[in-house]
Motif scaffolding. Structure first.
Motif, PDB file in Angstrom:
ATOM      1  N   THR A  69       0.830  -1.199   0.000  1.00  0.00           N
ATOM      2  CA  THR A  69       0.000   0.000   0.000  1.00  0.00           C
ATOM      3  C   THR A  69       0.868   1.254   0.000  1.00  0.00           C
ATOM      4  OG1 THR A  69      -1.748  -1.170   1.209  1.00  0.00           O
ATOM      5  CG2 THR A  69      -1.859   1.222   1.175  1.00  0.00           C
ATOM      6  N   VAL A  70       1.912   1.257   0.805  1.00  0.00           N
ATOM      7  CA  VAL A  70       2.804   2.408   0.871  1.00  0.00           C
ATOM      8  C   VAL A  70       3.540   2.619  -0.449  1.00  0.00           C
ATOM      9  CG1 VAL A  70       4.869   3.353   2.006  1.00  0.00           C
ATOM     10  CG2 VAL A  70       3.080   2.248   3.366  1.00  0.00           C
ATOM     11  N   LEU A  71       3.869   1.546  -1.140  1.00  0.00           N
ATOM     12  CA  LEU A  71       4.652   1.638  -2.370  1.00  0.00           C
ATOM     13  C   LEU A  71       3.924   2.352  -3.498  1.00  0.00           C
ATOM     14  CD1 LEU A  71       6.420  -1.832  -2.627  1.00  0.00           C
ATOM     15  CD2 LEU A  71       7.535   0.394  -2.518  1.00  0.00           C
ATOM     16  N   GLY A  72       2.602   2.272  -3.547  1.00  0.00           N
ATOM     17  CA  GLY A  72       1.876   2.792  -4.701  1.00  0.00           C
ATOM     18  C   GLY A  72       1.701   1.694  -5.733  1.00  0.00           C
ATOM     19  N   SER A  73       0.696   1.833  -6.600  1.00  0.00           N
ATOM     20  CA  SER A  73       0.259   0.709  -7.431  1.00  0.00           C
ATOM     21  C   SER A  73       1.328   0.168  -8.376  1.00  0.00           C
ATOM     22  CB  SER A  73      -0.991   1.090  -8.222  1.00  0.00           C
ATOM     23  OG  SER A  73      -0.739   2.205  -9.067  1.00  0.00           O
ATOM     24  N   ASP A  74       2.016   1.027  -9.105  1.00  0.00           N
ATOM     25  CA  ASP A  74       2.975   0.536 -10.099  1.00  0.00           C
ATOM     26  C   ASP A  74       4.114  -0.237  -9.443  1.00  0.00           C
ATOM     27  OD1 ASP A  74       1.491   1.650 -12.119  1.00  0.00           O
ATOM     28  OD2 ASP A  74       2.690   3.478 -12.245  1.00  0.00           O
ATOM     29  N   ARG A  75       4.722   0.351  -8.425  1.00  0.00           N
ATOM     30  CA  ARG A  75       5.836  -0.321  -7.745  1.00  0.00           C
ATOM     31  C   ARG A  75       5.349  -1.535  -6.973  1.00  0.00           C
ATOM     32  NH1 ARG A  75      10.492  -2.369  -8.057  1.00  0.00           N
ATOM     33  NH2 ARG A  75      11.751  -2.354  -6.135  1.00  0.00           N
ATOM     34  N   ALA A  76       4.145  -1.443  -6.392  1.00  0.00           N
ATOM     35  CA  ALA A  76       3.588  -2.570  -5.652  1.00  0.00           C
ATOM     36  C   ALA A  76       3.382  -3.769  -6.563  1.00  0.00           C
ATOM     37  CB  ALA A  76       2.263  -2.168  -5.006  1.00  0.00           C
ATOM     38  N   MET A  77       2.842  -3.537  -7.745  1.00  0.00           N
ATOM     39  CA  MET A  77       2.608  -4.642  -8.674  1.00  0.00           C
ATOM     40  C   MET A  77       3.918  -5.273  -9.123  1.00  0.00           C
ATOM     41  SD  MET A  77      -0.649  -3.417 -10.981  1.00  0.00           S
ATOM     42  CE  MET A  77      -0.037  -1.768 -11.335  1.00  0.00           C
ATOM     43  N   ALA A  78       4.925  -4.452  -9.338  1.00  0.00           N
ATOM     44  CA  ALA A  78       6.218  -4.978  -9.766  1.00  0.00           C
ATOM     45  C   ALA A  78       6.848  -5.840  -8.676  1.00  0.00           C
ATOM     46  CB  ALA A  78       7.153  -3.834 -10.150  1.00  0.00           C
ATOM     47  N   VAL A  79       6.836  -5.337  -7.437  1.00  0.00           N
ATOM     48  CA  VAL A  79       7.423  -6.082  -6.321  1.00  0.00           C
ATOM     49  C   VAL A  79       6.643  -7.357  -6.057  1.00  0.00           C
ATOM     50  CG1 VAL A  79       7.829  -6.047  -3.827  1.00  0.00           C
ATOM     51  CG2 VAL A  79       8.449  -4.065  -5.220  1.00  0.00           C
ATOM     52  N   ALA A  80       5.320  -7.272  -6.041  1.00  0.00           N
ATOM     53  CA  ALA A  80       4.485  -8.440  -5.747  1.00  0.00           C
ATOM     54  C   ALA A  80       4.650  -9.527  -6.800  1.00  0.00           C
ATOM     55  CB  ALA A  80       3.028  -8.020  -5.633  1.00  0.00           C
ATOM     56  N   LYS A  81       4.705  -9.137  -8.040  1.00  0.00           N
ATOM     57  CA  LYS A  81       4.875 -10.135  -9.107  1.00  0.00           C
ATOM     58  C   LYS A  81       6.272 -10.769  -9.031  1.00  0.00           C
ATOM     59  CE  LYS A  81       1.471  -8.147 -12.255  1.00  0.00           C
ATOM     60  NZ  LYS A  81       1.231  -7.445 -13.546  1.00  0.00           N
ATOM     61  N   GLN A  82       7.272  -9.950  -8.727  1.00  0.00           N
ATOM     62  CA  GLN A  82       8.631 -10.467  -8.585  1.00  0.00           C
ATOM     63  C   GLN A  82       8.722 -11.481  -7.452  1.00  0.00           C
ATOM     64  OE1 GLN A  82      11.528  -7.562  -7.331  1.00  0.00           O
ATOM     65  NE2 GLN A  82      13.228  -8.659  -8.282  1.00  0.00           N
ATOM     66  N   ARG A  83       7.984 -11.235  -6.376  1.00  0.00           N
ATOM     67  CA  ARG A  83       8.007 -12.113  -5.208  1.00  0.00           C
ATOM     68  C   ARG A  83       6.972 -13.230  -5.278  1.00  0.00           C
ATOM     69  NH1 ARG A  83      12.024 -10.928  -1.313  1.00  0.00           N
ATOM     70  NH2 ARG A  83      10.619 -11.952   0.139  1.00  0.00           N
ATOM     71  N   GLY A  84       6.135 -13.217  -6.317  1.00  0.00           N
ATOM     72  CA  GLY A  84       5.108 -14.243  -6.444  1.00  0.00           C
ATOM     73  C   GLY A  84       4.004 -14.115  -5.415  1.00  0.00           C
ATOM     74  N   LEU A  85       3.709 -12.892  -4.969  1.00  0.00           N
ATOM     75  CA  LEU A  85       2.706 -12.674  -3.940  1.00  0.00           C
ATOM     76  C   LEU A  85       1.293 -12.679  -4.527  1.00  0.00           C
ATOM     77  CD1 LEU A  85       4.390  -9.722  -2.012  1.00  0.00           C
ATOM     78  CD2 LEU A  85       4.253 -12.112  -1.266  1.00  0.00           C
ATOM     79  N   ALA A  86       0.370 -13.258  -3.774  1.00  0.00           N
ATOM     80  CA  ALA A  86      -1.041 -13.220  -4.144  1.00  0.00           C
ATOM     81  C   ALA A  86      -1.636 -11.939  -3.569  1.00  0.00           C
ATOM     82  CB  ALA A  86      -1.774 -14.445  -3.605  1.00  0.00           C
ATOM     83  N   PHE A  87      -1.922 -10.955  -4.424  1.00  0.00           N
ATOM     84  CA  PHE A  87      -2.446  -9.687  -3.928  1.00  0.00           C
ATOM     85  C   PHE A  87      -3.593  -9.204  -4.808  1.00  0.00           C
ATOM     86  CE2 PHE A  87       0.189  -8.093  -7.300  1.00  0.00           C
ATOM     87  CZ  PHE A  87      -0.367  -6.876  -7.681  1.00  0.00           C
ATOM     88  N   PHE A  88      -4.490  -8.467  -4.180  1.00  0.00           N
ATOM     89  CA  PHE A  88      -5.625  -7.844  -4.856  1.00  0.00           C
ATOM     90  C   PHE A  88      -5.588  -6.373  -4.488  1.00  0.00           C
ATOM     91  CE2 PHE A  88     -10.039  -6.433  -5.153  1.00  0.00           C
ATOM     92  CZ  PHE A  88     -10.445  -6.974  -6.368  1.00  0.00           C
TER      93      PHE A  88
END
Length: 237
Positions: free
Chosen positions: A192-211
């Motif tokens: 949430t703190v990262l903001g959408s673009d950076r959050a999506m990049a980090v989450a996908k890199q880490r394989g996180l399940a996020f909505f």
């Protein structure tokens, strides 16, 4: 998480939360730039030192405090789930302050259904999406519950330790499903703190399940990571 998020997640953020009025003493006055700068000097994991030999954690600056509110509820859920499992309870849903662990089957004898709230202005309880989950932790972080407004501007309780200011971007909420409720809790806050673009990049890199829900000019936009697809069963307009 500090390194993975380039410092967006930091458990030493307490001084900044205090100066913005989100600490245990509550609001006092709107902080000045000087007060914010001084608070930033009392934050940062670089200002802590860990001695692996003595297992001693020490601080390098006076006034630095740790704030585990971003993961404490998730940790409590994990402990509770472990205790229930040790008692031989195979099917349960455990919730502490919005963080959840689901185990086994629901009373319907299928996966547990967990709603993701749609944070419409002035409304509570709307459903944005539904998750069918089992044997996992679920946590949501958002800026739509704890905030204040001043001169037409909204200030969230979620502080970006890299700037010293409450987040001012498009993310409304992030829901994470993880094998640990504590980690789901922490990651939801960090993304949430990262903001959408950076959050999506980090989450996908880490394989996180996020909505993720983010604001657009006209409405809310929902974005789910590939890892969330197996849990996501429906979305509502």
């Amino acid at each position: 998480l500090d390194k993975s998020t380039d410092g967006a997640y930091d458990v030493t953020v307490s001084a900044l939360s205090d100066v913005w009025g989100f600490g245990p003493e509550g609001p006092t006055s709107f902080p000045t730039e000087v007060e914010i700068a001084e608070a930033r000097e009392r934050t940062g994991v670089v200002n802590m030192q860990w001695d692996s030999t003595t297992r001693e954690l020490s601080k390098r600056v006076k006034g630095l405090k740790l704030d585990f509110s971003s993961l404490a509820k998730g940790y409590a859920v994990d402990l509770g789930a472990d205790a229930l499992t040790e008692l031989g309870i195979s099917h349960f849903m455990l919730e502490v302050g919005g963080e959840v662990w689901v185990q086994g089957q629901s009373p319907r004898r299928d996966e547990w259904r967990i709603a993701v709230e749609r944070p419409d202005a002035g409304a509570r309880g709307g459903v944005q999406a539904a998750l069918a989950v089992t044997d996992a932790g679920i946590a949501t972080s958002g800026d739509y519950r704890n905030f204040f407004e001043r001169e037409g501007r909204r200030y969230s309780h979620l502080i970006d330790p890299r700037t010293g200011y409450p987040i001012q971007h498009d993310v409304v909420s992030v829901t994470v499903v993880h094998g640990s409720a504590m980690m789901a809790d922490a990651w939801a806050t960090a993304l949430t703190v990262l903001g959408s673009d950076r959050a999506m990049a980090v989450a996908k890199q880490r394989g996180l399940a996020f909505f993720l829900l983010r604001r657009t000019d006209e409405s809310l936009e929902a974005i789910a990571s590939p890892a969330m697809a197996k849990w996501l069963v429906e979305k509502t307009p």
